[in-house]
Scaffold this motif. Structure first.
Motif, short mmCIF file in Angstrom:
data_model
loop_
_atom_site.label_atom_id
_atom_site.label_comp_id
_atom_site.label_asym_id
_atom_site.label_seq_id
_atom_site.Cartn_x
_atom_site.Cartn_y
_atom_site.Cartn_z
N TYR A 181 0.82 -1.21 0.00
CA TYR A 181 0.00 0.00 0.00
C TYR A 181 0.86 1.26 0.00
O TYR A 181 0.45 2.29 -0.57
CB TYR A 181 -0.95 -0.02 1.19
N GLY A 182 2.03 1.19 0.60
CA GLY A 182 2.96 2.30 0.48
C GLY A 182 3.39 2.50 -0.97
O GLY A 182 3.54 3.64 -1.44
N ILE A 183 3.58 1.40 -1.69
CA ILE A 183 3.90 1.48 -3.11
C ILE A 183 2.76 2.15 -3.88
O ILE A 183 2.99 2.99 -4.77
CB ILE A 183 4.19 0.07 -3.67
N TRP B 156 -11.69 -4.78 6.73
CA TRP B 156 -12.44 -5.33 5.59
C TRP B 156 -12.83 -4.16 4.70
O TRP B 156 -13.67 -3.34 5.04
CB TRP B 156 -13.69 -6.05 6.09
N ARG B 157 -12.22 -4.11 3.52
CA ARG B 157 -12.51 -3.07 2.54
C ARG B 157 -12.85 -3.79 1.24
O ARG B 157 -11.97 -4.17 0.48
CB ARG B 157 -11.29 -2.14 2.39
N GLY B 158 -14.14 -4.01 1.05
CA GLY B 158 -14.53 -5.01 0.07
C GLY B 158 -15.30 -4.51 -1.13
O GLY B 158 -15.85 -3.41 -1.15
N MET B 159 -15.34 -5.39 -2.12
CA MET B 159 -16.17 -5.20 -3.31
C MET B 159 -16.82 -6.53 -3.66
O MET B 159 -16.13 -7.55 -3.79
CB MET B 159 -15.33 -4.69 -4.49
N HIS B 160 -18.14 -6.53 -3.77
CA HIS B 160 -18.90 -7.71 -4.16
C HIS B 160 -19.26 -7.61 -5.64
O HIS B 160 -19.69 -6.56 -6.12
CB HIS B 160 -20.18 -7.79 -3.33
N TYR B 161 -19.06 -8.72 -6.34
CA TYR B 161 -19.31 -8.74 -7.79
C TYR B 161 -20.13 -9.99 -8.12
O TYR B 161 -19.69 -11.11 -7.90
CB TYR B 161 -17.97 -8.74 -8.52
N ASP B 162 -21.31 -9.76 -8.64
CA ASP B 162 -22.23 -10.82 -9.04
C ASP B 162 -22.04 -11.12 -10.53
O ASP B 162 -22.43 -10.30 -11.37
CB ASP B 162 -23.67 -10.38 -8.75
N ARG C 243 -5.12 -0.85 -6.42
CA ARG C 243 -4.65 0.54 -6.56
C ARG C 243 -5.24 1.42 -5.45
O ARG C 243 -4.57 2.34 -4.97
CB ARG C 243 -5.05 1.08 -7.93
N TYR C 244 -6.46 1.11 -5.05
CA TYR C 244 -7.14 1.94 -4.06
C TYR C 244 -7.23 1.26 -2.69
O TYR C 244 -8.07 1.62 -1.87
CB TYR C 244 -8.51 2.34 -4.59
N LYS C 245 -6.38 0.26 -2.48
CA LYS C 245 -6.18 -0.36 -1.16
C LYS C 245 -7.42 -1.10 -0.66
O LYS C 245 -7.63 -1.22 0.55
CB LYS C 245 -5.71 0.68 -0.14
N ALA D 240 -1.41 -11.78 -5.48
CA ALA D 240 -0.30 -10.89 -5.84
C ALA D 240 -0.63 -9.44 -5.56
O ALA D 240 0.27 -8.60 -5.42
CB ALA D 240 0.05 -11.07 -7.33
N HIS D 241 -1.92 -9.12 -5.48
CA HIS D 241 -2.36 -7.75 -5.21
C HIS D 241 -2.91 -7.60 -3.79
O HIS D 241 -3.62 -6.64 -3.49
CB HIS D 241 -3.41 -7.33 -6.24
N HIS D 242 -2.59 -8.57 -2.94
CA HIS D 242 -2.97 -8.53 -1.52
C HIS D 242 -4.48 -8.42 -1.33
O HIS D 242 -4.96 -7.65 -0.49
CB HIS D 242 -2.23 -7.41 -0.80
N ILE D 243 -5.20 -9.20 -2.13
CA ILE D 243 -6.66 -9.24 -2.05
C ILE D 243 -7.11 -10.65 -1.73
O ILE D 243 -6.67 -11.61 -2.38
CB ILE D 243 -7.29 -8.75 -3.37
#
Length: 855
Positions: free
Chosen positions: A304-306, A338-344, A364-366, A439-442
């Motif tokens: 996230y610093g990157i 928990w900073r999430g996005m749900h995708y159906d 990109r937006y952590k 690889a994107h820490h998700i």
């Protein structure tokens, strides 16, 4: 009282055409020449929550529809269920979900060339958006391949939906009268009129990164970053170093090298010494002198610093070598874990490439949780070894009433397996997706929606059952069966299905769940990661499910099992799944309504034998009085992810206008500003309007009860955006709905603003102005460079004394106008002398334009 009646308007017939459809070419010619149209007649009927509409068939072809009980039918997608009826020789019948059928009877008089047939109907609830009408209506005839009406084979609603311009079409009979009037160009102009004295300079914009850091200290001067710089890092940060190297390569055209020893002109990545005071995922970024230093409490913190360093860089097509960076110090940590996005993608599948792009933008937006809604009534989207029918049949919709080769067509897919929304992730693709996310820490949260919303699974396992029975393997056939013979349960879901509930009284249902979970675990292991949380859905189980099930009657009849009625079966199922997941070392997640014992009380936490149960709280207190459930669940010991429909459902329209895509059951519209101003620490402050648009000034008085307060804030995990895909058939449509609302979500999930909860303060308004300015200057151009689409709000405009004035919602957008109906576009400079009878306007940024407005 639902009703339907049919009017046939007969005009002058200049060419009678042939009296029957006998060949594929004749059927194709009819579908190509004839037109099928939908229209809303009125949303202001005397009966609340109802509307009247019409379906018209205009026979501009050279082929007549024959009179009498001929062997042809028209199928159409209509999300509002119309009760079956027979009028004027035609029957209109609901099949399943959104699929309806028009069939002739012996009394049908025929439809000659030049004639128009119109069916007027009443249904519920209202329709105030073009996207409620689904494309790809089609006609079938005996022995012939179905043909789509050409005017409906498009995503352009204007080709098959009549304009909605009258108040009776745009307003609803709701509450005290619909106060959410359709947005006009003039209203939008007045809404956009804000002072620009709060705009940031270019230097200020550069350091106004998204999401905002907790602390930022500026120093004088800047540094020059070039390809001559080197990367220095410890061995455990090789992956993060390679990622940064790849990102910088896009600026410098070549890789910056790795240094073995520390020195000057270096970007240094390192981990901080462990300390109890350091929050997970936190970092420090220091840019000073000839050193850029990123220190994280863990690898995610370094990552996230990157991202913050990359956010300070200019947009790539503006970059020169060297790149100037401000000297500064950032100390930052996330607001929520928990900073999430749900995708159906269960309703409509959009392919793996758009999912990989979603992962990259989330990182990109952590954002750190991707909740994948992999299954639905309309589709199963993940290959499961050993259960090929799940994807061979369950991932495709087409015209097959027997459902032996595909599911019934739904949601505008049309009759062919190649239609929109079909497909699935292969096992290899899903492993690729998991590796990309890691690889994107998700963390990827898989959802297999049970026991409701499971029609695709049920039909697929019935196909398996029949196949193995025919092969005389009855025991193997029954192993994963999800329904039973002679089940007379009678129910209808919100989405108009009567056969989508898994039978919770069959042991084979639990064998199926365990099989799917075990295969998921193996995919995660093969991807080099670990499945830790399984989402079972649990939502919208229709009342009446299992009442006519012989297996359930037997289970209820057994003594001393704690099951006394059908009402006990849902918690029984949830606890069985909780036990299955606990044995496999997994936490369990579900949607809130799946875990409610009553409308006002969750099931007791101890009832479910799993150490951790996560709940997505989605409901709205200002509509049905249930939006306090986030607090109720947290206080009861559940872990809660705030997922409110009113503010964080990205499948809702971005403006109160019929041309804007999306459902609107939770809110008439949800734009990026509304997402930005969601205040998760002050839940009740978000209750601003009732469903009819009445302003809420006293929420407790409105509900007639005292509001519970959050007693256990430690159980509040975070927030999550949701995108449901009923109206989203393409990847381009998906990205239009997700971005830039996802960026505003990330701002609130990572950063708690000092102005919260008062969104009307000068500080709050300035923060929004700066955020939207940064969107235009940096974030949206970066999205475009990654081939991601996004939404732009249309301009506002007003005519005044022969002059046209226009403005934009976000600082920095340009306006273009056309006086030749879009043949050519010119840069708008106001005031514009408005001599043309009609002027078209649109907002523009790079290669993306907004919806066109016409004055």
């Amino acid at each position: 009282m639902r009703y339907i009646y049919i009017l046939i308007f007969l005009g002058f017939v200049s060419f009678p055409g042939k009296a029957a459809i006998n060949s594929q070419s004749e059927l194709a010619d009819f579908a190509k020449g004839a037109e099928l149209w939908f229209a809303v007649e009125s949303n202001l009927l005397a009966e609340p929550s109802t509307f009247s509409g019409s379906i018209s068939l205009i026979n501009n072809s050279a082929q007549a529809l024959p009179a009498g009980n001929a062997d042809w039918q028209i199928y159409l997608h209509m999300v509002r269920r119309i009760n079956s009826t027979e009028q004027a020789g035609l029957t209109l019948q609901h099949i399943q979900g959104d699929l309806h059928r028009i069939s002739p009877t012996k009394n049908f008089k025929g439809l000659a060339v030049g004639e128009t047939l119109q069916l007027n109907f009443q249904s519920a609830p209202w329709i105030i958006s073009y996207s409620d009408f689904m494309p790809r209506a089609f006609i079938v005839a005996a022995g012939l391949t179905p043909e789509i009406f050409a005017n409906t084979d498009t995503e352009e609603f204007s080709h098959f939906v009549r304009p909605m311009t009258e108040p009776r079409q745009l307003l609803r009979n709701i509450g005290n009268g619909d106060k959410f009037a359709t947005m006009t160009d003039q209203q939008r102009y007045r809404q956009n009129q804000t002072a620009d004295n709060a705009l940031l300079s270019n230097a200020e914009l550069q350091r106004r990164i998204v999401p905002s850091p907790a602390k930022l200290q500026m120093f004088d001067g800047n540094i020059a970053l070039s390809s001559k710089w080197q990367l220095h890092l410890s061995a455990e940060l090789q992956h993060e170093g390679r990622y940064l190297q790849q990102q910088l390569q896009q600026y410098f055209g070549s890789d910056i090298t790795f240094a073995q020893t520390p020195g000057k002109q270096q970007i240094k990545l390192k981990l901080a010494a462990p300390h109890p005071s350091l929050a997970a995922e936190s970092y420090q970024l220091k840019i000073r002198g000839n050193v850029v230093e990123i220190t994280g409490t863990d690898k995610a913190g370094v990552f996230y610093g990157i991202q913050s360093l990359l956010a300070l860089l200019p947009v790539r097509d503006q970059a020169t070598t060297p790149v100037r960076l401000p000297q500064l110090f950032i100390s930052d940590q996330p607001r929520y874990r928990w900073r999430g996005m749900h995708y159906d993608m269960g309703r409509n599948f959009h392919g793996i490439e758009v999912t990989l792009r979603l992962i990259e933008q989330m990182a990109r937006y952590k954002l750190n949780r991707l909740h994948l809604h992999l299954t639905e009534d309309e589709g199963w989207r993940l290959e499961i070894p050993g259960l090929p029918e799940l994807t061979e049949l369950g991932a495709y919709r087409c015209f097959d009433l027997t459902e032996q080769h595909c599911l019934l067509t739904q949601l505008g897919t049309g009759p062919h397996p190649s239609g929109s929304g079909n497909g699935y992730y292969s096992r290899e693709q899903f492993i690729q997706l998991l590796r990309h996310a890691q690889a994107h820490h998700i963390q990827v949260i898989p959802e297999i929606d049970l026991p409701g919303h499971a029609r695709a699974a049920i039909k697929a396992m019935e196909s398996r059952y029949q196949r193995l029975n025919q092969a005389e393997q009855p025991e193997q056939a029954a192993q994963y069966r999800l329904t039973e013979d002679h089940d007379l349960s009678d129910y209808l879901t919100v989405q108009n299905y009567n056969d989508n509930s898994v039978n919770v009284c069959l042991e084979s249902s639990y064998q199926f769940v365990d099989k799917v979970i075990s295969e998921l675990q193996q995919m995660y292991l093969d991807a080099g990661t670990e499945l830790t949380l399984f989402h079972m859905g649990g939502d919208e189980v229709a009342k009446g499910s299992w009442q006519g099930s012989p297996a359930c009657q037997q289970l209820i009849a057994k003594p001393d099992n704690g099951i006394n009625s059908v009402d006990d079966l849902k918690p029984y199922f949830i606890n069985r799944v909780a036990q299955l997941t606990a044995k496999r070392g997994l936490a369990l997640a579900a949607w809130e309504d799946g875990l409610m014992a009553t409308a006002a009380q969750p099931f007791a936490r101890k009832q479910f034998q799993n150490p951790q149960v996560v709940v997505n709280a989605w409901d709205n207190i200002w509509e049905w009085g249930y939006g306090d459930r986030a607090y109720l669940f947290a206080n009861a010991g559940y872990n809660v992810v705030q997922s409110p429909g009113t503010n964080l459902y990205f499948d809702h329209p971005q403006e109160a206008h019929p041309a804007e895509r999306g459902y609107y059951w939770a809110a008439r519209s949800t734009d990026t500003e509304k997402v930005f101003f969601y205040r998760p620490d002050h839940l009740y402050h978000n209750a601003e309007f009732t469903r009819d648009g009445t302003e809420i000034t006293d929420l407790a008085a409105l509900l007639g009860r005292e509001l519970p307060q959050l007693e256990k804030p430690e159980n509040m995990l975070g927030i999550q955006g949701q995108v449901w895909s009923e109206t989203i058939r393409t990847a381009a449509q998906l990205e239009q709905m997700v971005y830039p609302r996802l960026i505003a979500l990330a701002e609130r999930a990572w950063h708690k603003a000092g102005w919260e909860p008062d969104k009307t303060s000068m500080a709050a308004r300035a923060d929004w102005q700066h955020f939207s300015q940064r969107l235009v200057s940096h974030e949206l151009p970066r999205l475009q460079l990654t081939n991601s689409g996004h939404y732009l709000p249309p301009p506002g405009a007003i005519r005044d004394n022969g002059k046209l004035m226009a403005n934009v919602a976000w600082p920095g957008l340009i306006i273009e106008y056309s006086v030749d109906q879009g043949q050519s576009w010119q840069h708008f400079q106001q005031p514009l002398t408005a001599s043309a009878k009609q002027i078209w306007l649109r907002s523009k940024l790079g290669g993306v334009t907004s919806r066109i407005i016409k004055l």
